[in-house]
Design an enzyme around this catalytic site. Structure first.
Site, PDB file in Angstrom:
ATOM      1  N   GLY A 231       0.834  -1.202   0.000  1.00  9.68           N
ATOM      2  CA  GLY A 231       0.000   0.000   0.000  1.00  9.68           C
ATOM      3  C   GLY A 231       0.862   1.243   0.000  1.00  9.68           C
ATOM      4  N   GLY A 232       1.973   1.178  -0.719  1.00  9.36           N
ATOM      5  CA  GLY A 232       2.995   2.223  -0.647  1.00  9.36           C
ATOM      6  C   GLY A 232       2.777   3.431  -1.528  1.00  9.36           C
ATOM      7  N   ASN A 279      -3.707  -5.858  -4.246  1.00  9.81           N
ATOM      8  CA  ASN A 279      -4.761  -5.556  -3.286  1.00  9.81           C
ATOM      9  C   ASN A 279      -4.418  -6.275  -1.988  1.00  9.81           C
ATOM     10  OD1 ASN A 279      -7.101  -5.455  -1.724  1.00  9.81           O
ATOM     11  ND2 ASN A 279      -8.474  -5.688  -3.475  1.00  9.81           N
ATOM     12  N   PHE A 280      -4.168  -5.526  -0.912  1.00 11.45           N
ATOM     13  CA  PHE A 280      -3.681  -6.175   0.318  1.00 11.45           C
ATOM     14  C   PHE A 280      -4.714  -7.051   1.020  1.00 11.45           C
ATOM     15  CE2 PHE A 280      -3.863  -1.477   1.638  1.00 11.45           C
ATOM     16  CZ  PHE A 280      -5.196  -1.505   1.963  1.00 11.45           C
ATOM     17  N   ARG A 295       2.743   1.502   6.019  1.00 15.27           N
ATOM     18  CA  ARG A 295       2.797   2.858   6.582  1.00 15.27           C
ATOM     19  C   ARG A 295       1.428   3.528   6.474  1.00 15.27           C
ATOM     20  NH1 ARG A 295       4.932   8.518   5.200  1.00 15.27           N
ATOM     21  NH2 ARG A 295       5.670   9.243   7.234  1.00 15.27           N
ATOM     22  N   HIS A 299      -5.369   2.834   9.800  1.00 21.66           N
ATOM     23  CA  HIS A 299      -6.348   3.798  10.318  1.00 21.66           C
ATOM     24  C   HIS A 299      -7.459   4.083   9.310  1.00 21.66           C
ATOM     25  CE1 HIS A 299      -3.581   6.547   8.126  1.00 21.66           C
ATOM     26  NE2 HIS A 299      -4.679   7.240   7.901  1.00 21.66           N
TER      27      HIS A 299
END
Length: 351
Positions: A231-232, A279-280, A295, A299
């Site tokens: 997701g960088g 896609n994580f 990172r 949230h």
């Protein structure tokens, strides 16, 4: 944490002997100023200020869309309303533009100065919105998140059994999630990524205090995956590590689902960083990497989704792998202004 009275004494000392305060002192001074303003405000002033916050945002967004701040920023001199009306794109009616400029000049905005009747000059605050990196935040929140913010009161007052998953779904029926909508709107996606890059540059970065190379063993080969930034985004964290590993073996991978610009792809390639669409929530295709890095991902998602993401990470790891999570954690009381992001999450992402 310093007490309000201590901060006010600090403010008095600063006013008596202005200097160049460090980061912590600067934040304390700002908080002290805000405390003083709050204590001096009359109830009607507080009510009016809050009532006009939405209009403040709309006026600033209008000025950004007209490229007004860029027009003012070309030269440090006063411009007439007529001159600015011709310089805006698209060109704006000078009567409407005059009203817009008067609003931008009011306190507490102070985004322009009225130097004389019908003449306007940039301010340091206004010049911020002449820069793509900073104006992208205002544009994204107004265009993409604004309707979800407007839907928040309706959503939060809806009975539990009738409430949709998030205010975003109230504002955008049938359009899925915020991130799904980004995938379908190239302009919004570019604005979002520009803002994320800007925020990333101005926030604490774990790599500033921690050497990620500690978790990368000696003896790795060119084919070994040493770092996966999940997701960088456009890859700023992967690039930061790449600078520290110039000439060292191992593959550095940037993963994200959202497409990035050609310029961002070229930047990654110039640092020998691989880009993989991922896609994580799906199975991690890279097994046994030295480091899996997340990172400020969690949230944005509710607990159940966070667990799904972490399970995918766990399933891909070996005994020698390390999971690094760089995240914002809020205290139960006395939270920093970052608490605003919590409600941003509620409105747009339902975290």
């Amino acid at each position: 944490m310093a007490s309000p009275s201590t901060d006010r004494l600090h403010l008095i000392e600063y006013l008596q002997d202005p200097g160049n305060p460090d980061g912590e002192s600067r934040e304390r001074l700002i908080e002290a100023c805000q405390d003083v303003i709050a204590s001096l405000e009359r109830p009607i002033e507080t009510a009016r200020k809050q009532a006009f916050l939405t209009l403040d945002h709309a006026v600033i967004r209008s000025a950004i869309k007209l490229n007004l701040f860029k027009a003012l920023d070309k030269e440090d001199r006063p411009y007439s309303t007529q001159e600015l009306a011709l310089a805006t794109t698209p060109q704006c009616n000078h009567v409407l533009l005059s009203r817009l400029l008067r609003y931008l000049a009011t306190r507490p905005l102070r985004l322009v100065i009225e130097t004389s009747a019908g003449f306007w000059q940039r301010t340091a605050r206004g010049s911020v919105f002449a820069q793509d990196s900073f104006k992208s935040g205002c544009s994204m929140y107004f265009d993409a998140c604004g309707p979800a913010f407007q839907a928040l009161p309706t959503w939060i007052c809806t009975p539990d059994h009738e409430r949709l998953h998030s205010p975003f779904q109230v504002a955008y029926p049938g359009q899925g999630s915020f991130f799904k909508r980004l995938q379908e709107d190239d302009s919004m996606l570019q604005t979002f990524q520009c803002w994320m890059e800007t925020v990333s540059r101005h926030q604490f970065c774990a790599q500033e205090t921690i050497d990620f190379n500690e978790w990368i063993p000696d003896g790795t080969s060119d084919s070994d995956v040493v770092f996966v930034d999940v997701g960088g985004g456009t890859g700023d964290q992967a690039i930061a590590l790449g600078y520290k590993r110039i000439g060292l073996p191992g593959r550095i991978i940037n993963q994200d689902l959202l497409p990035i610009s050609q310029e961002a792809e070229e930047m990654l390639r110039s640092h020998n960083i691989e880009r993989i669409t991922y896609n994580f929530f799906d199975e991690q295709p890279l097994k046994g990497a030295c480091v899996y890095h997340y990172r400020q991902i969690f949230h944005d998602w509710p607990d159940a989704d966070c667990e799904r993401i972490l399970r995918r990470a766990k399933d891909s790891m070996t005994a020698s792998s390390t999971l690094l999570i760089d995240e914002v954690v809020l205290p139960e009381t006395g939270a920093h202004w970052m608490n605003d992001h919590k409600y941003n999450g509620v409105a747009c992402y339902s975290t």
